[in-house]
Write a protein that holds these residues in place. Structure first.
Motif, mmCIF file in Angstrom:
data_model
loop_
_atom_site.group_PDB
_atom_site.id
_atom_site.type_symbol
_atom_site.label_atom_id
_atom_site.label_comp_id
_atom_site.label_asym_id
_atom_site.label_seq_id
_atom_site.Cartn_x
_atom_site.Cartn_y
_atom_site.Cartn_z
ATOM 1 N N THR A 141 0.805 -1.215 0.000
ATOM 2 C CA THR A 141 0.000 0.000 0.000
ATOM 3 C C THR A 141 0.841 1.270 0.000
ATOM 4 O O THR A 141 0.288 2.368 0.031
ATOM 5 C CB THR A 141 -0.903 0.003 1.236
ATOM 6 O OG1 THR A 141 -0.100 -0.134 2.410
ATOM 7 C CG2 THR A 141 -1.910 -1.151 1.170
ATOM 8 N N ALA A 142 2.189 1.140 -0.016
ATOM 9 C CA ALA A 142 3.046 2.327 -0.011
ATOM 10 C C ALA A 142 2.914 3.066 -1.346
ATOM 11 O O ALA A 142 2.793 2.446 -2.404
ATOM 12 C CB ALA A 142 4.504 1.937 0.220
ATOM 13 N N PRO A 143 2.898 4.405 -1.301
ATOM 14 C CA PRO A 143 2.777 5.147 -2.572
ATOM 15 C C PRO A 143 4.015 4.958 -3.432
ATOM 16 O O PRO A 143 5.142 4.955 -2.952
ATOM 17 C CB PRO A 143 2.631 6.610 -2.115
ATOM 18 C CG PRO A 143 3.250 6.649 -0.757
ATOM 19 C CD PRO A 143 2.990 5.298 -0.139
ATOM 20 N N LYS A 144 3.795 4.785 -4.710
ATOM 21 C CA LYS A 144 4.887 4.583 -5.652
ATOM 22 C C LYS A 144 5.437 5.932 -6.119
ATOM 23 O O LYS A 144 4.681 6.893 -6.285
ATOM 24 C CB LYS A 144 4.412 3.775 -6.867
ATOM 25 C CG LYS A 144 3.967 2.361 -6.514
ATOM 26 C CD LYS A 144 3.551 1.605 -7.766
ATOM 27 C CE LYS A 144 3.137 0.170 -7.411
ATOM 28 N NZ LYS A 144 2.727 -0.580 -8.622
ATOM 29 N N PRO A 145 6.756 6.035 -6.300
ATOM 30 C CA PRO A 145 7.303 7.306 -6.792
ATOM 31 C C PRO A 145 6.856 7.563 -8.217
ATOM 32 O O PRO A 145 6.631 6.636 -9.001
ATOM 33 C CB PRO A 145 8.822 7.076 -6.719
ATOM 34 C CG PRO A 145 8.998 5.592 -6.775
ATOM 35 C CD PRO A 145 7.798 5.015 -6.084
ATOM 36 N N PRO A 146 6.692 8.826 -8.576
ATOM 37 C CA PRO A 146 6.250 9.125 -9.947
ATOM 38 C C PRO A 146 7.312 8.729 -10.969
ATOM 39 O O PRO A 146 8.509 8.801 -10.713
ATOM 40 C CB PRO A 146 6.040 10.642 -9.923
ATOM 41 C CG PRO A 146 6.915 11.134 -8.811
ATOM 42 C CD PRO A 146 6.913 10.047 -7.782
ATOM 43 N N ARG A 147 6.842 8.291 -12.124
ATOM 44 C CA ARG A 147 7.768 7.890 -13.166
ATOM 45 C C ARG A 147 8.428 9.118 -13.787
ATOM 46 O O ARG A 147 7.782 10.156 -13.983
ATOM 47 C CB ARG A 147 7.034 7.099 -14.250
ATOM 48 C CG ARG A 147 6.527 5.754 -13.795
ATOM 49 C CD ARG A 147 6.016 4.940 -14.971
ATOM 50 N NE ARG A 147 4.968 5.623 -15.706
ATOM 51 C CZ ARG A 147 4.368 5.126 -16.788
ATOM 52 N NH1 ARG A 147 4.745 3.951 -17.252
ATOM 53 N NH2 ARG A 147 3.413 5.813 -17.391
ATOM 54 N N PRO A 148 9.723 9.023 -14.099
ATOM 55 C CA PRO A 148 10.382 10.174 -14.742
ATOM 56 C C PRO A 148 9.811 10.397 -16.130
ATOM 57 O O PRO A 148 9.405 9.455 -16.821
ATOM 58 C CB PRO A 148 11.855 9.748 -14.787
ATOM 59 C CG PRO A 148 11.832 8.260 -14.740
ATOM 60 C CD PRO A 148 10.650 7.893 -13.899
ATOM 61 N N PRO A 149 9.747 11.651 -16.581
ATOM 62 C CA PRO A 149 9.185 11.918 -17.915
ATOM 63 C C PRO A 149 10.113 11.437 -19.015
ATOM 64 O O PRO A 149 11.313 11.264 -18.831
ATOM 65 C CB PRO A 149 9.047 13.452 -17.919
ATOM 66 C CG PRO A 149 10.097 13.923 -16.965
ATOM 67 C CD PRO A 149 10.192 12.870 -15.896
ATOM 68 N N LEU A 150 9.527 11.220 -20.161
ATOM 69 C CA LEU A 150 10.310 10.834 -21.333
ATOM 70 C C LEU A 150 11.227 11.985 -21.747
ATOM 71 O O LEU A 150 10.850 13.157 -21.641
ATOM 72 C CB LEU A 150 9.380 10.469 -22.487
ATOM 73 C CG LEU A 150 8.808 9.053 -22.511
ATOM 74 C CD1 LEU A 150 7.753 8.944 -23.603
ATOM 75 C CD2 LEU A 150 9.899 8.028 -22.733
ATOM 76 N N PRO A 151 12.439 11.681 -22.222
ATOM 77 C CA PRO A 151 13.320 12.766 -22.695
ATOM 78 C C PRO A 151 12.732 13.430 -23.933
ATOM 79 O O PRO A 151 12.096 12.784 -24.773
ATOM 80 C CB PRO A 151 14.642 12.045 -22.997
ATOM 81 C CG PRO A 151 14.271 10.608 -23.172
ATOM 82 C CD PRO A 151 13.091 10.356 -22.303
ATOM 83 N N GLN A 152 12.956 14.719 -24.031
ATOM 84 C CA GLN A 152 12.451 15.505 -25.151
ATOM 85 C C GLN A 152 13.619 16.216 -25.828
ATOM 86 O O GLN A 152 14.552 16.666 -25.161
ATOM 87 C CB GLN A 152 11.422 16.542 -24.668
ATOM 88 C CG GLN A 152 10.200 15.956 -23.991
ATOM 89 C CD GLN A 152 9.298 15.207 -24.961
ATOM 90 O OE1 GLN A 152 9.213 15.562 -26.150
ATOM 91 N NE2 GLN A 152 8.615 14.185 -24.468
ATOM 92 N N PRO A 153 13.596 16.337 -27.156
ATOM 93 C CA PRO A 153 14.673 17.075 -27.845
ATOM 94 C C PRO A 153 14.513 18.572 -27.622
ATOM 95 O O PRO A 153 13.420 19.069 -27.298
ATOM 96 C CB PRO A 153 14.482 16.682 -29.307
ATOM 97 C CG PRO A 153 13.019 16.377 -29.415
ATOM 98 C CD PRO A 153 12.607 15.784 -28.099
ATOM 99 N N SER A 154 15.594 19.296 -27.786
ATOM 100 C CA SER A 154 15.510 20.753 -27.648
ATOM 101 C C SER A 154 14.666 21.366 -28.757
ATOM 102 O O SER A 154 13.971 22.366 -28.535
ATOM 103 C CB SER A 154 16.918 21.350 -27.665
ATOM 104 O OG SER A 154 17.586 20.990 -28.881
ATOM 105 N N LEU A 155 14.684 20.758 -29.942
ATOM 106 C CA LEU A 155 13.865 21.227 -31.061
ATOM 107 C C LEU A 155 13.501 20.021 -31.912
ATOM 108 O O LEU A 155 14.384 19.369 -32.495
ATOM 109 C CB LEU A 155 14.629 22.264 -31.904
ATOM 110 C CG LEU A 155 13.878 22.803 -33.131
ATOM 111 C CD1 LEU A 155 12.596 23.508 -32.687
ATOM 112 C CD2 LEU A 155 14.761 23.749 -33.941
#
Length: 344
Positions: A200-214
């Protein structure tokens, strides 16, 4: 029979307090009324004991006093062999749960006694006086899972203190002994923290997907083509159009950092788990966790120049021809001291 079992399981799950976890084990806790043994989490979740040692410890703890727990006696009760039982007993002895000592009988015979402690950490701390046993109460029904204490219990009556008789005249009162020093209280042992969090412990949020600068059209087209081509090299990575559009910016970030398409394909599809149930989740994790850093520039690879050390050159004195260090020609220190006119 199957319908009855499924109905009973559904009814038991409906009675579990709180929301059910989305993954992991679901506990259906039914209170025991007889034939049960209390086992602490410090033993059940011990990070350095094997499962065999934990099981042997629970078996020993459930046996009554005086039961033989030698290796051969435990091998007769358990399915494990004598070697595994002996190794488990050594583990329990190393962590303080089991202790063996020699005992001499009156007839000069020496035997080995075995002691099992359910809380070895408590042996190193003095235990307080055992509380007085409370009067027997009515049994708690099986449905009651919690106990609410009385917020304002009635204080116990204090017996009256008899008066001290007066001392006869001519007698001196006995000397009161000095109070003994009270040792400071021993701090409690640190709580045992299990390595595995509860379901029942809260799970850490998943890291976001990498995004290109442009995200240019060329990068988007190359990333989409690379993801669509994965099924040609690994059929289990057949992705839908929505999954490709979702993962394309992350692949574009890899391409923007000058990662070669063959290297990206090998990183994403190499050594997948068997069976592979969620290929999109695996690709998302690898694209995020294994993102390479940008390539260094040409100037970053050049070794830094060593600092230049300035050396004061030698000069020849115009008066005594003595060598001395000075940035400009002239007279040495002695000549300037003896002839102030020259120094001026």
């Amino acid at each position: 029979m199957d319908t009855q079992q499924n109905t009973a399981l559904t009814r038991a799950l409906a009675e579990v307090p709180g929301p059910l976890p989305t993954s992991g084990v679901i506990h259906i806790t039914i209170p025991h009324t007889d034939r049960f043994t209390v086992v602490g989490n410090h033993l059940a979740q011990h990070p350095h004991l094997s499962c065999t040692a934990v099981g042997i410890a629970v078996r020993i703890q459930s046996l009554p006093q005086g039961t033989e727990i030698s290796i051969k006696a435990l091998a007769a009760r358990c399915k494990e062999g004598e070697k595994r039982i002996a190794a488990a007993l050594r583990e329990l002895e190393a962590h303080g749960y089991l202790q063996r000592f020699r005992h001499r009988l009156p007839g000069q015979k020496v035997i080995t006694r075995t002691v099992f402690c359910n809380q070895p950490a408590a042996l190193s701390h003095p235990r307080s006086q055992a509380p007085v046993a409370a009067p027997a109460q009515a049994p708690i029904p099986a449905r009651s899972l919690t106990h609410v204490p009385d917020p304002d219990p009635d204080p116990a009556p204090v017996p009256p203190v008899p008066p001290t008789p007066p001392e006869p005249p001519g007698t001196s009162a006995p000397e009161t002994p000095a109070p003994l020093p009270v040792p400071p209280p021993t701090p409690p042992p640190p709580p045992f923290v299990p390595l595995v969090p509860p379901p029942t412990a809260p799970k850490p949020p998943r890291p976001p997907l990498p995004q290109p600068s442009l995200l240019t059209p060329e990068l988007d087209r190359a990333a989409t083509a690379l993801l669509s081509d994965l099924r040609r090299h690994a059929p289990q990575f057949t992705l839908s159009e929505d999954d490709i559009r979702h993962l394309a910016p992350a692949v574009a970030a890899w391409l923007e950092r000058d990662a070669h398409p063959d290297a990206i394909r090998h990183t994403l599809t190499n050594d997948p788990p068997q069976p592979l149930r969620h290929p999109v989740k695996l690709l998302r994790h690898r694209l995020t966790a294994l993102l390479p850093p940008p390539l260094p520039g040409a100037g970053d690879l050049v070794a830094p120049a060593r600092p230049r050390i300035l050396v004061t050159p030698f000069q020849t004195c115009d008066d005594c021809d003595r060598a001395f260090r000075s940035p400009t020609p002239g007279h040495c220190r002695d000549c300037r001291t003896e002839h102030p006119r020259i120094a001026a």
